[in-house]
Design an enzyme around this catalytic site. Structure first.
Site, PDB file in Angstrom:
ATOM      1  N   LYS A  58      25.706   6.319 -24.122  1.00 14.14           N
ATOM      2  CA  LYS A  58      24.284   6.225 -23.885  1.00 14.14           C
ATOM      3  C   LYS A  58      23.977   5.425 -22.810  1.00 14.14           C
ATOM      4  O   LYS A  58      23.208   5.586 -21.856  1.00 14.14           O
ATOM      5  CB  LYS A  58      23.639   5.797 -25.247  1.00 14.14           C
ATOM      6  CG  LYS A  58      22.095   5.810 -25.315  1.00 14.14           C
ATOM      7  CD  LYS A  58      21.634   4.487 -25.043  1.00 14.14           C
ATOM      8  CE  LYS A  58      21.957   3.495 -26.261  1.00 14.14           C
ATOM      9  NZ  LYS A  58      21.268   2.155 -25.898  1.00 14.14           N
ATOM     10  N   ASP A 110      19.388   7.765 -28.044  1.00 13.51           N
ATOM     11  CA  ASP A 110      19.423   6.469 -28.853  1.00 13.51           C
ATOM     12  C   ASP A 110      18.946   6.937 -30.106  1.00 13.51           C
ATOM     13  O   ASP A 110      18.684   8.221 -30.254  1.00 13.51           O
ATOM     14  CB  ASP A 110      18.802   5.523 -28.029  1.00 13.51           C
ATOM     15  CG  ASP A 110      17.292   5.679 -28.216  1.00 13.51           C
ATOM     16  OD1 ASP A 110      16.531   6.672 -28.539  1.00 13.51           O
ATOM     17  OD2 ASP A 110      16.583   4.453 -28.056  1.00 13.51           O
TER      18      ASP A 110
END
Length: 283
Positions: free
Chosen positions: A123, A142
């Site tokens: 991420k 996220d």
């Protein structure tokens, strides 16, 4: 509303774009060094808190070279209010050191190389490569993107961030991955929150499968007596305090009556049903 996932995704982005005119990161940074530091600090921490800490951090160590010369003990004193400060201080110093030693002092531009840096997972690498370098292959997921994408119905049976990422990339045009990331994050941060989503002010309730499921929940019951028990089974007309649990046909664990196993149960203090709809959260 009977929509394909692609049509649902397009309608969602169109609607959110009208109420979020500037979809961009809320982390404050001036260059790629400050961006990667801020993104590493933001893991399981709010952008507001990160923005409170980074000015002093960047004043003490304004470059990769400066941060690489610091010790984790020095850094942790500056970022002590951030979540997991001990680990993150080690990651920051290690990240800066690797950039200096292995990448000639320049932050690598590709995701694979970024993920070699301490404290940088998939991420974080995608956020940095997308925001700093305009990487069109990046669609970071996220906790907010994970929750919102599942709730709306842009993805199905996507129980990991990677599955959400792959699902979104199938239904959102590639040239919109970057803006979609920010729109979904900001929608999740301020409207479609984890515990108390503000459906009353949401502009995409007509597209949202989670919201439609909440509309099918039973209406509250009136005149229940909490003195007789914490819960009321409407099937047996029976008050009780200690519930049972069972899994419904959708695979959701529901509170049930200990006498008849019915899920037609209400909280006596509020009159509200105990039934819940499927939700996805990373807490």
């Amino acid at each position: 509303m009977n929509l394909t996932k692609k049509n649902r995704a397009q309608a969602t982005l169109d609607a959110l774009s009208k109420v979020i005119p500037h979809p961009e990161t809320e982390l404050r940074y001036s260059d790629e060094y400050e961006l990667i530091v801020a993104v590493i600090l933001s893991a399981q921490c709010t952008d507001v808190r990160v923005n409170m800490v980074t000015p002093e951090l960047f004043k003490c160590w304004p470059t990769f070279q400066a941060l690489a010369s610091a010790t984790p003990e020095e850094v942790v004193r500056v970022i002590s209010s951030i979540s997991y400060p001990n680990n993150k201080s080690k990651h920051l110093v290690g990240m800066a050191s690797m950039v200096i030693e292995d990448f000639g002092g320049q932050l690598p531009r590709d995701q694979a190389s970024l993920m070699k840096l301490p404290g940088v997972g998939r991420k974080t690498a995608q956020v940095v490569s997308s925001v700093a370098f305009g990487d069109r292959d990046a669609l970071p997921v996220d906790t907010h993107v994970f929750r919102v994408a599942n709730r709306i119905g842009l993805v199905e049976h996507a129980d990991t961030p990677l599955k959400v990422e792959m699902g979104l990339k199938k239904v959102i045009p590639r040239d919109k991955w970057g803006v979609a990331h920010h729109l979904l994050i900001l929608h999740g941060r301020y409207t479609c929150t984890a515990r108390n989503p503000d459906c009353a002010s949401c502009v995409i309730t007509g597209l949202c499968k989670y919201y439609q499921s909440t509309l099918r929940l039973p209406e509250p019951m009136e005149e229940l007596n909490p003195k007789k028990g914490s819960y009321y089974c409407a099937t047996r007309r029976y008050y009780f305090d200690e519930p049972s649990w069972r899994v419904d046909r959708h695979g959701i664990r529901q509170l049930s009556c200990p006498q008849c196993d019915s899920m037609n149960v209400y909280v006596t203090k509020t009159g509200r049903t105990t039934k819940t709809v499927r939700d996805y959260r990373i807490d």
